[in-house]
Design an enzyme around this catalytic site. Structure first.
Site, PDB file in Angstrom:
ATOM      1  N   GLY A   1       1.903 -10.977   4.681  1.00  0.00           N
ATOM      2  CA  GLY A   1       1.710  -9.573   4.321  1.00  0.00           C
ATOM      3  C   GLY A   1       0.654  -8.857   5.130  1.00  0.00           C
TER       4      GLY A   1
ATOM      5  N   HIS B   1      -9.665  -9.357   7.872  1.00  0.00           N
ATOM      6  CA  HIS B   1     -10.355  -8.513   6.882  1.00  0.00           C
ATOM      7  C   HIS B   1     -10.183  -9.094   5.493  1.00  0.00           C
ATOM      8  CE1 HIS B   1      -6.282  -6.919   7.545  1.00  0.00           C
ATOM      9  NE2 HIS B   1      -6.264  -6.600   6.264  1.00  0.00           N
TER      10      HIS B   1
ATOM     11  N   HIS C   1      -9.992  -7.874   1.625  1.00  0.00           N
ATOM     12  CA  HIS C   1      -9.880  -6.770   0.677  1.00  0.00           C
ATOM     13  C   HIS C   1     -10.756  -7.100  -0.530  1.00  0.00           C
ATOM     14  CE1 HIS C   1      -5.954  -5.031   2.253  1.00  0.00           C
ATOM     15  NE2 HIS C   1      -5.887  -6.252   2.782  1.00  0.00           N
TER      16      HIS C   1
HETATM   17  P1  DGP Z   1      -3.314  -5.917   5.383  1.00  0.00           P
HETATM   18  O1  DGP Z   1      -1.961  -5.712   4.819  1.00  0.00           O
HETATM   19  O2  DGP Z   1      -4.061  -7.037   4.659  1.00  0.00           O
HETATM   20  O3  DGP Z   1      -3.309  -6.071   6.886  1.00  0.00           O
HETATM   21  O4  DGP Z   1      -4.112  -4.604   5.008  1.00  0.00           O
HETATM   22  C1  DGP Z   1      -4.479  -3.621   5.928  1.00  0.00           C
HETATM   23  C2  DGP Z   1      -5.156  -2.522   5.166  1.00  0.00           C
HETATM   24  O5  DGP Z   1      -5.788  -1.678   6.114  1.00  0.00           O
HETATM   25  C3  DGP Z   1      -4.224  -1.640   4.355  1.00  0.00           C
HETATM   26  O6  DGP Z   1      -4.541  -1.767   2.961  1.00  0.00           O
HETATM   27  C4  DGP Z   1      -4.481  -0.226   4.835  1.00  0.00           C
HETATM   28  C5  DGP Z   1      -5.747  -0.359   5.633  1.00  0.00           C
HETATM   29  N1  DGP Z   1      -5.795   0.489   6.816  1.00  0.00           N
HETATM   30  C6  DGP Z   1      -4.889   0.557   7.809  1.00  0.00           C
HETATM   31  N2  DGP Z   1      -5.277   1.437   8.742  1.00  0.00           N
HETATM   32  C7  DGP Z   1      -6.475   1.928   8.329  1.00  0.00           C
HETATM   33  C8  DGP Z   1      -7.373   2.888   8.883  1.00  0.00           C
HETATM   34  O7  DGP Z   1      -7.182   3.471   9.949  1.00  0.00           O
HETATM   35  N3  DGP Z   1      -8.500   3.146   8.150  1.00  0.00           N
HETATM   36  C9  DGP Z   1      -8.758   2.515   6.973  1.00  0.00           C
HETATM   37  N4  DGP Z   1      -9.888   2.837   6.351  1.00  0.00           N
HETATM   38  N5  DGP Z   1      -7.936   1.604   6.427  1.00  0.00           N
HETATM   39  C10 DGP Z   1      -6.796   1.316   7.094  1.00  0.00           C
END
Ligand code: DGP
Length: 112
Positions: free
Chosen positions: A92, A99, A101
């Site tokens: 996912g 990162h 969450h």
């Molecule tokens: P994942 O599915 O674990 O790769 O989650 C990626 C997360 O990153 C998703 O919840 C949305 C967040 N995200 C994507 N692009 C950006 C961005 O440009 N800025 C921020 N603050 N969050 C982002």
């Protein structure tokens, strides 16, 4: 990585709503929160996934995990929170920059 969104955030080329920064880590609000509080903790250096981590990353990973409860409490999640690390396409993961969450506290709020 020149085409990595999170590297661009680290470099200041894209904005973020920052909640924490030190020499190695950056944390900011997720742009698409799935809870009232939803922050992402990232390493400043590019590591694609948790599966790419090596023994030399042990301290960095520990720092990321130790930061999670601190940020949770700072954002009012003093009775509990969730952590999530999506790893790889079938795990996912959408952004291929490691990162964690950290989220909780009920329904999300818009952060446009
Ligand atoms: P994942 O599915 O674990 O790769 O989650 C990626 C997360 O990153 C998703 O919840 C949305 C967040 N995200 C994507 N692009 C950006 C961005 O440009 N800025 C921020 N603050 N969050 C982002």
């Amino acid at each position: 990585m020149s085409d990595c969104i999170f590297c661009k955030i680290v470099a200041g080329q894209l904005p973020c709503s920052k909640v924490y920064e030190d020499d190695e880590l950056l944390a900011f609000h997720d742009i698409h929160p799935f809870a009232r509080v939803h922050v992402l903790i990232i390493p400043k250096r590019h590591i694609e996934t948790l599966a790419d981590c090596l023994p030399e990353h042990e301290k960095l990973l520990g720092s990321m995990l130790l930061l999670a409860p601190r940020l949770a409490v700072e954002h009012g999640l003093d009775t509990g929170f969730k952590t999530l690390i999506n790893t790889g396409r079938d795990g996912g993961q959408e952004v291929f920059h490691l990162h964690v969450h950290v989220f909780g506290g009920g329904n999300p709020v818009d952060r446009n």
